[in-house]
Design a protein around this motif. Structure first.
Motif, PDB file in Angstrom:
ATOM      1  N   TYR A  23      -7.919   2.972  -8.369  1.00 37.05           N
ATOM      2  CA  TYR A  23      -7.030   2.387  -7.367  1.00 37.05           C
ATOM      3  C   TYR A  23      -6.154   3.446  -6.717  1.00 37.05           C
TER       4      TYR A  23
ATOM      5  N   ALA B  67      -8.177   5.319  -4.114  1.00 39.20           N
ATOM      6  CA  ALA B  67      -8.424   4.464  -2.955  1.00 39.20           C
ATOM      7  C   ALA B  67      -7.153   4.331  -2.124  1.00 39.20           C
ATOM      8  N   THR B  68      -6.017   4.177  -2.807  1.00 39.28           N
ATOM      9  CA  THR B  68      -4.744   4.026  -2.102  1.00 39.28           C
ATOM     10  C   THR B  68      -4.412   5.274  -1.289  1.00 39.28           C
TER      11      THR B  68
ATOM     12  N   THR C 160       3.831   5.842  -6.309  1.00 42.01           N
ATOM     13  CA  THR C 160       3.640   6.004  -7.742  1.00 42.01           C
ATOM     14  C   THR C 160       2.776   7.223  -8.061  1.00 42.01           C
TER      15      THR C 160
ATOM     16  N   LEU D 144     -12.729   2.133  -5.176  1.00 40.57           N
ATOM     17  CA  LEU D 144     -12.297   0.821  -5.653  1.00 40.57           C
ATOM     18  C   LEU D 144     -13.261   0.271  -6.682  1.00 40.57           C
TER      19      LEU D 144
ATOM     20  N   GLY E  80      -6.542   5.414   1.616  1.00 42.70           N
ATOM     21  CA  GLY E  80      -6.140   4.312   2.488  1.00 42.70           C
ATOM     22  C   GLY E  80      -4.919   4.675   3.319  1.00 42.70           C
TER      23      GLY E  80
ATOM     24  N   LYS F  71       2.666   1.593  -3.346  1.00 40.69           N
ATOM     25  CA  LYS F  71       1.727   2.042  -4.375  1.00 40.69           C
ATOM     26  C   LYS F  71       1.549   3.564  -4.321  1.00 40.69           C
TER      27      LYS F  71
ATOM     28  N   LEU G 192       0.839  -1.200   0.000  1.00 39.08           N
ATOM     29  CA  LEU G 192       0.000   0.000   0.000  1.00 39.08           C
ATOM     30  C   LEU G 192       0.874   1.251   0.000  1.00 39.08           C
TER      31      LEU G 192
ATOM     32  N   ILE H 151     -13.469   4.999   0.207  1.00 38.32           N
ATOM     33  CA  ILE H 151     -12.411   4.134  -0.335  1.00 38.32           C
ATOM     34  C   ILE H 151     -13.046   3.014  -1.163  1.00 38.32           C
ATOM     35  N   MET H 152     -14.093   2.420  -0.597  1.00 35.70           N
ATOM     36  CA  MET H 152     -14.809   1.333  -1.268  1.00 35.70           C
ATOM     37  C   MET H 152     -15.374   1.805  -2.598  1.00 35.70           C
TER      38      MET H 152
ATOM     39  N   TYR I  62     -12.736   1.446  -9.998  1.00 35.70           N
ATOM     40  CA  TYR I  62     -11.376   1.110 -10.443  1.00 35.70           C
ATOM     41  C   TYR I  62     -10.421   2.285 -10.311  1.00 35.70           C
TER      42      TYR I  62
END
Lengths: 278, 302
Positions: free
Chosen positions: A243, A246-247, A42, A238, A250, A39, A36, A234-235, A241
């Motif tokens: 990501y 969400a990351t 990035t 996700l 998170g 990620k 996590l 967050i859900m 898509y």
């Protein structure tokens, strides 16, 4: 003196058990969790900042942290009363009540969610009495508060209870014989002893509530900007898509969780030191 | 003689009166406590069964005829039957290493074990999606080799395992630390092998905590919602566990069905609490206090 990594012992199995435990824990917890963090790197800083400060995210923090804080306060007061009553008084059904306090730990959150929604909705057992008073609970931010109060209920009771049990009654007797009335004894003798446990319990309830998902989503109504908690956001990201989004959220939640865990450890360390000092 | 007893009783009563409240205060506090618990605990608990039985016993049992419900029950059992033994092995191994040996970094390890309890369940699921999902690190490789982890059984097992990792270890570590290692050392000196020592000496000492740890771990494994929800994909009859099935039924306005399934999970929770109470009585009173402090780390969201 040379650095001793492990003190000698005649018992066998150290290498095997520690090796397995570390391997397993790394595989299941540490490596996925560090994924996590990796990620997030990035993302550019602007991307990250934009995602975690957009109005919808800010509104979700406000609700999540606000309701968790209020829930912790409510549990701080009522949880202390429950702990007091369970330790000091005898009444019929006391041991059953004591056992049931742990229900929010054991009950799956989805079950708690639908049960609370059913009773606090406008035609539910409790909701139907609140509706004429102009109080709508289910599908409003108030519903989030109800769910988080339920989830945090055992923490304060279970941290304060053992301290009350261990409290030396002779100190209270001394206070009374020295002329203090019951309320003065409570304030000046009992409360200072309970304070660290109470604070720990409230911090734990808060930490647990911040991450809660299952029980909240049923009762919240989940309106963006209004009754949407951060884990749900967050859900949602996700499911779209997104990501990266969400990351980013998170990571914010993860940092908050770690800070809270650190705080709880500090409170416990502080109260432990206070006790050994006195 | 009797006057002496009477005097002593009077003395005790006097002492008790020093540290107790008036009847009015006492009953007010009891009323506040019970009122609060009624509002937040007892009523929701009763509501589960009342809603489940709204269409009578026939309606209740009809809910379990649904093949999707049966598939959800089966999947939940499979996931728990994999997650619990894995975490049992971890719990026993970690507790043995931590409680019986002194080594550098022990305190850090004890703190780390609680991580899954501190993390939001949504994040517990998210990390596996980032790892194994279509856009994840190993996702493309998995797709090439036709291995499905996310939206399939392996993902559900992984997420369930993650959230239940600490439970058995947390039960065993404080107990085994307090028991020390003298008994094991004696057994070894008398010629027992390491394995014999564990089975004959350690295991009987920890059996109740071990049992409670397993039951608690199992209850959490079967009841986990958030983490499993992220990795499941919600495919009816295929990747739906019991808690996810509750959600689907509820969202389809099948309240009786949802609460009937929920009542199964509620019974599981009640059994867990009963076992906990019985075991605490068996190993009371030292355990209750020692345990409370330990167990009250940030609980596990789900």
């Amino acid at each position: 003196m040379a650095l001793v990594l492990k003190q000698p012992s005649v018992l066998p199995g150290f290498g095997l058990t520690l090796g397995f435990a570390l391997f397993y824990f790394s595989l299941i917890v540490l490596i996925p969790l560090s994924g996590l963090i990796v990620k997030t790197t990035t993302l550019t800083w602007q991307q990250f900042w934009h995602t975690v400060t957009e109005p919808r995210a800010m509104a979700s923090y406000q609700l999540t942290f606000g309701a968790s804080f209020l829930g912790a306060l409510i549990n701080g007061f009522f949880g202390s009363v429950v702990a007091w009553v369970l330790v000091r008084y005898h009444f019929p059904g006391r041991s059953i009540v004591d056992a049931l306090v742990d229900l929010p730990f054991a009950l799956p959150t989805a079950v708690a969610g639908i049960a609370l929604t059913a009773i606090y909705s406008s035609n539910g057992w409790i909701g139907s009495y609140l509706e004429p008073l102009g109080l709508k609970v289910a599908f409003t931010p108030l519903g989030v508060l109800v769910a988080l109060t339920f989830i945090g209920l055992p923490f304060v009771v279970r941290t304060v209870q053992p301290v009350l049990q261990d409290l030396d009654k002779e100190v209270e007797e001394a206070a009374t014989t020295l002329g203090a009335n019951r309320w003065q004894t409570f304030r000046a003798v009992i409360v200072p002893e309970l304070w660290p446990a109470l604070l720990t319990g409230m911090a734990m309830a808060f930490a647990r509530s911040v991450g809660e998902y299952g029980s909240v989503i049923f009762i919240a109504g989940n309106m963006p900007l209004k009754s949407e908690i951060t884990p749900l956001l967050i859900m949602t990201k996700l499911e779209q898509y997104d990501y990266a989004g969400a990351t980013a959220l998170g990571v914010v939640m993860l940092v908050v969780s770690f800070v809270l865990a650190l705080m709880i450890n500090l409170i416990q360390w502080w109260s432990g030191r206070r006790h050994t000092a006195s | 003689m009797s006057t002496e007893i009477a005097a002593r009783v009077r003395n005790e009563e006097w002492k008790a009166s020093l540290t107790s409240e008036s009847t009015l205060v006492r009953w007010t506090l009891i009323a506040i406590a019970l009122g609060y618990l009624t509002l937040f605990l007892f009523v929701p608990l009763a509501a589960v069964f009342s809603e489940a039985l709204k269409k009578g016993l026939a309606g209740y049992f009809a809910s379990f005829q649904d093949p999707d419900t049966l598939a959800a029950i089966r999947l939940t059992f499979i996931a728990a039957s994999l997650a619990v033994p894995l975490n049992l092995m971890f719990g026993v191994a970690a507790a043995w290493a931590i409680a019986k040996f002194e080594f550098v970094g022990k305190q850090i390890l004890i703190t780390l074990i609680d991580i899954p309890l501190a993390v939001s369940p949504v994040i517990s699921g998210l990390i596996y999606v980032l790892l194994f999902g279509a856009q994840g690190w190993v996702g493309p490789w998995l797709a090439e080799h036709d291995i499905k982890i996310i939206f399939a059984l392996p993902g559900i097992v992984l997420a369930t395992t993650f959230v239940t990792v600490p439970f058995i270890a947390r039960e065993l570590i404080p107990l085994m630390q307090s028991q020390g290692r003298e008994e094991e050392e004696a057994a070894l000196t008398l010629g027992a092998s390491g394995w014999q020592t564990f089975i004959r000496v350690t295991l009987p000492n920890i059996k109740w905590s071990l049992l409670y740890g397993v039951i608690l771990c199992n209850a959490r494994a079967m009841g986990e919602f958030g983490a499993v929800s992220v990795v499941s994909g919600h495919i009816r009859g295929l990747t739906n566990t019991l808690p996810l099935h509750v959600e689907i039924l509820y969202n389809e306005y099948n309240a009786v069905g949802a609460f009937a399934v929920a009542s199964l999970l509620t019974l599981l929770a009640i059994v867990t609490l009963v076992v906990k109470t019985v075991i605490e009585r068996k190993s009371a009173p030292s355990r209750a206090t020692q345990d409370a402090e330990w167990r009250m780390q940030p609980g596990s969201p789900s």
